[in-house]
Motif scaffolding. Structure first.
Motif, PDB file in Angstrom:
ATOM      1  N   VAL A 166       3.592  21.978   6.252  1.00 14.08           N
ATOM      2  CA  VAL A 166       4.526  22.580   5.123  1.00 14.08           C
ATOM      3  C   VAL A 166       3.757  22.632   4.020  1.00 14.08           C
ATOM      4  O   VAL A 166       2.891  21.845   3.262  1.00 14.08           O
ATOM      5  CB  VAL A 166       5.405  21.350   4.630  1.00 14.08           C
TER       6      VAL A 166
ATOM      7  N   ARG B 107       4.498  13.449  15.608  1.00 15.65           N
ATOM      8  CA  ARG B 107       5.893  12.684  15.078  1.00 15.65           C
ATOM      9  C   ARG B 107       5.972  11.783  16.092  1.00 15.65           C
ATOM     10  O   ARG B 107       6.933  10.945  15.888  1.00 15.65           O
ATOM     11  CB  ARG B 107       6.808  13.877  15.239  1.00 15.65           C
TER      12      ARG B 107
ATOM     13  N   ARG C  78      -2.881  15.892  16.009  1.00 14.61           N
ATOM     14  CA  ARG C  78      -2.836  17.137  15.244  1.00 14.61           C
ATOM     15  C   ARG C  78      -3.030  16.925  13.772  1.00 14.61           C
ATOM     16  O   ARG C  78      -3.625  17.631  13.052  1.00 14.61           O
ATOM     17  CB  ARG C  78      -1.423  17.611  15.634  1.00 14.61           C
ATOM     18  N   ARG C  79      -2.589  15.598  13.346  1.00 13.07           N
ATOM     19  CA  ARG C  79      -2.540  15.453  11.962  1.00 13.07           C
ATOM     20  C   ARG C  79      -4.015  15.288  11.469  1.00 13.07           C
ATOM     21  O   ARG C  79      -4.364  15.722  10.480  1.00 13.07           O
ATOM     22  CB  ARG C  79      -1.998  14.268  11.567  1.00 13.07           C
TER      23      ARG C  79
ATOM     24  N   PHE D 159       3.969  26.740  10.587  1.00 13.24           N
ATOM     25  CA  PHE D 159       3.785  26.251  11.996  1.00 13.24           C
ATOM     26  C   PHE D 159       4.194  24.900  12.058  1.00 13.24           C
ATOM     27  O   PHE D 159       4.524  24.071  10.908  1.00 13.24           O
ATOM     28  CB  PHE D 159       2.260  26.102  12.398  1.00 13.24           C
ATOM     29  N   PRO D 160       4.439  24.445  13.095  1.00 10.48           N
ATOM     30  CA  PRO D 160       5.076  22.848  13.092  1.00 10.48           C
ATOM     31  C   PRO D 160       3.887  22.035  12.808  1.00 10.48           C
ATOM     32  O   PRO D 160       2.731  22.212  13.078  1.00 10.48           O
ATOM     33  CB  PRO D 160       5.190  22.807  15.057  1.00 10.48           C
ATOM     34  N   GLY D 161       4.158  21.137  12.089  1.00 10.10           N
ATOM     35  CA  GLY D 161       3.288  20.282  11.527  1.00 10.10           C
ATOM     36  C   GLY D 161       2.561  20.690  10.036  1.00 10.10           C
ATOM     37  O   GLY D 161       1.587  19.896   9.646  1.00 10.10           O
TER      38      GLY D 161
ATOM     39  N   ARG E 187       7.148  26.781   6.089  1.00  7.39           N
ATOM     40  CA  ARG E 187       6.776  26.002   7.118  1.00  7.39           C
ATOM     41  C   ARG E 187       6.426  27.145   8.230  1.00  7.39           C
ATOM     42  O   ARG E 187       6.888  27.405   9.448  1.00  7.39           O
ATOM     43  CB  ARG E 187       7.783  25.187   7.698  1.00  7.39           C
TER      44      ARG E 187
ATOM     45  N   TRP F 191      -7.057  25.493  14.864  1.00  9.37           N
ATOM     46  CA  TRP F 191      -5.597  25.478  15.322  1.00  9.37           C
ATOM     47  C   TRP F 191      -5.428  25.637  16.514  1.00  9.37           C
ATOM     48  O   TRP F 191      -4.437  25.170  17.113  1.00  9.37           O
ATOM     49  CB  TRP F 191      -4.990  26.594  14.261  1.00  9.37           C
TER      50      TRP F 191
ATOM     51  N   ALA G 243       4.787  15.826   8.881  1.00 12.64           N
ATOM     52  CA  ALA G 243       3.863  17.085   8.986  1.00 12.64           C
ATOM     53  C   ALA G 243       2.980  17.050   7.979  1.00 12.64           C
ATOM     54  O   ALA G 243       3.038  16.056   6.884  1.00 12.64           O
ATOM     55  CB  ALA G 243       4.882  18.284   8.590  1.00 12.64           C
TER      56      ALA G 243
ATOM     57  N   ASP H  30      11.787  14.124   3.965  1.00  8.27           N
ATOM     58  CA  ASP H  30      12.012  15.433   3.901  1.00  8.27           C
ATOM     59  C   ASP H  30      12.988  15.506   2.697  1.00  8.27           C
ATOM     60  O   ASP H  30      13.227  16.564   1.733  1.00  8.27           O
ATOM     61  CB  ASP H  30      12.817  16.191   5.025  1.00  8.27           C
TER      62      ASP H  30
ATOM     63  N   ASP I 197       1.502  14.962  19.775  1.00  7.04           N
ATOM     64  CA  ASP I 197       2.477  15.420  18.694  1.00  7.04           C
ATOM     65  C   ASP I 197       2.475  14.292  17.683  1.00  7.04           C
ATOM     66  O   ASP I 197       2.644  13.093  18.034  1.00  7.04           O
ATOM     67  CB  ASP I 197       3.886  15.572  18.943  1.00  7.04           C
TER      68      ASP I 197
END
Length: 325
Positions: free
Chosen positions: A320, A70, A89-90, A316-318, A314, A60, A274, A298, A68
């Motif tokens: 769920v 996204r 990140r993904r 952290f960002p990324g 949620r 992490w 995410a 979403d 990012d």
């Protein structure tokens, strides 16, 4: 995965699941002195606890320097060149927390795009149309992967992840076969969609005919309009309205007909920016019906929360997390 007082329960299973429970709690900003003391006690009980927590923390900590998820996924490179994609990140989240039915994932492994022919992958939200050397074509859904393994005797494609639509060119002397998980689909001049889900594979025939071989059962014949799933035990019964459900993604929708939640999450993860995880393993069996706009993943999460006894976190960002109420 917390106790009734909001704190992580006494870890009693996989150290990786417990490590994630502690990590989420400690990074949430709500941890108090009692939490930290209990965490220190958990770390001291077993060297494996420290190892799993350090792995998760290390992965992490690298995320801040990575692109990012996204952002739009780059197009596939020139098929004549082999390219190793940059980490995202993904991908790291998948290594750290992958798995649809549990939050206990293995770290390690490398996702490598080896070019054409070979392994081909699409990113989150990315769909690709591919022309094969024999005149056949493939439409690869988002978050999917396949490998082309043509030879002089057979045209063979292996669906590794996700979903793809195959339009096989006519060549009676060299059958076109799609291998996936525990079975394969063979066709000559047909249009077939193959969808790999967490626990089975679905085959839908739009045009022509195909032969499905899976498990130890005899192969079954599939005509245009037929849709069946299969698993390690062989083919299942024909699925009513299965063809419409399995081809809706080409019109921008995901259709779920009494699908277990883990299969729904697997599909949503191919479109959602995410990473979505199921926190409690029993949630995987909850059934979901509905139709989702691919452009609004979403909205699907909101519908799941409204209709099932679950809520989302949620931390952290990324990320769920879907957990029990």
């Amino acid at each position: 995965m917390t106790g009734r007082d909001g704190r992580p329960p006494e870890p009693s299973g996989d150290p990786r699941e417990a490590a994630l429970a502690w990590f989420v709690r400690l990074e949430s900003g709500d941890a108090d002195a009692a939490d930290r003391a209990a965490f220190a006690d958990w770390l001291a009980r077993d060297p494996a606890h420290r190892q799993e927590f350090d792995r998760l923390s290390g992965v992490w900590s690298d995320l801040g320097s990575l692109p990012d998820p996204r952002m739009p996924t780059p197009r596939l490179p020139d098929p004549r060149r082999a390219v190793r994609p940059q980490p995202t990140r993904r991908r790291l989240l998948a290594f750290a927390m992958g798995g649809a039915a549990a939050c206990a994932a293995g770290l390690g492994g490398t996702v490598v795009l080896t070019g054409w022919p070979g392994e081909i992958r699409t990113g989150t939200g990315e769909r690709r149309s591919l022309a094969l050397a024999d005149g056949s074509s493939v439409e690869l859904d988002a978050g999917s992967a396949l490998a082309v393994e043509f030879s002089a005797a057979e045209r063979r494609v292996r669906l590794i992840d996700g979903r793809a639509r195959f339009v096989a060119a006519a060549d009676p002397g060299r059958p076109f076969a799609v291998a996936c998980a525990d079975g394969s689909v063979t066709m000559v001049d047909a249009t077939v969609t193959v969808h790999r889900r967490p626990d089975d594979v679905v085959v839908a025939v739009e045009k022509g005919t195909a032969t499905l071989a899976a498990g130890n059962r005899p192969p079954v014949h599939l005509a245009a309009g037929h849709c069946r799933s299969y698993g390690p035990d062989g083919p299942g019964p024909l699925l009513r309205d299965g063809l419409a459900a399995e081809t809706a993604w080409r019109q921008g929708r995901l259709v779920f007909q009494a699908q277990p939640l883990d299969a729904v999450v697997a599909d949503l993860n191919r479109y959602h920016p995410a990473r979505i995880l199921l926190w409690d393993s029993p949630l995987a069996a909850l059934l979901v019906d509905g139709s989702v706009d691919i452009a609004r993943p979403d909205a699907a999460l909101n519908a799941i929360v409204r209709t099932l006894p679950v809520r989302t976190m949620r931390p952290f960002p990324g990320l769920v997390i879907i957990r029990s109420v």
